[in-house]
Scaffold this active site. Sequence first.
Site, short mmCIF file in Angstrom:
data_model
loop_
_atom_site.label_atom_id
_atom_site.label_comp_id
_atom_site.label_asym_id
_atom_site.label_seq_id
_atom_site.Cartn_x
_atom_site.Cartn_y
_atom_site.Cartn_z
N HIS A 37 0.77 -1.25 0.00
CA HIS A 37 0.00 0.00 0.00
C HIS A 37 0.80 1.30 0.00
CE1 HIS A 37 -3.56 -2.40 0.43
NE2 HIS A 37 -3.07 -2.97 1.52
N LYS A 65 -4.69 -9.73 -8.13
CA LYS A 65 -5.41 -9.17 -6.99
C LYS A 65 -6.45 -8.21 -7.56
CE LYS A 65 -4.87 -6.83 -2.57
NZ LYS A 65 -3.97 -6.11 -1.66
N HIS A 143 -3.40 -3.40 7.77
CA HIS A 143 -4.42 -3.68 6.76
C HIS A 143 -5.08 -2.37 6.37
CE1 HIS A 143 -7.84 -5.51 4.73
NE2 HIS A 143 -8.65 -4.83 5.52
#
Length: 148
Positions: A37, A65, A143
């Site tokens: 990320h 993904k 996350h």
Amino acid sequence: MGLEKSLMLFPLLVLVLGLVQPSLGRESSAMKFERQHMDSAGTGSSPTYCNQMMMRREMTNGSCKPVNTFVHEPLAHVHAACSQKNVTCKNGKGNCYKSSSALHITDCRLKGNSKYPNCDYQTSNYQKRIIVACEGNPYVPVHLDASV
């Protein structure tokens, strides 16, 4: 006598190495978050940004993904979200936090007709707040739950 002690300790050494070795090469949740990320130096402005980054960051190995978000801010700004407003995660857990300000992000979405191994992504740039799940000591993002 020295040889006897060595032979007695050898099975213990093998046991300890067997327990430690599997964790040596394992990527931590925080490291995985950063790999998947964080792109502090990037802008996401190229139409091929997502195709390049998803491949470079190993999110097209074995399958494509479907969705991923890259954050174009210093890591410290993303870590700061862990001390912001607590919100409920999508999975119902209570360890999610919303950033106090909008951040520059790039959303990557797999195009409908795209199939592995030719993963083709739509690149979209936004200024949005992010919601991250945080864990550990120090308390860090593990996350990316959403962007709002």
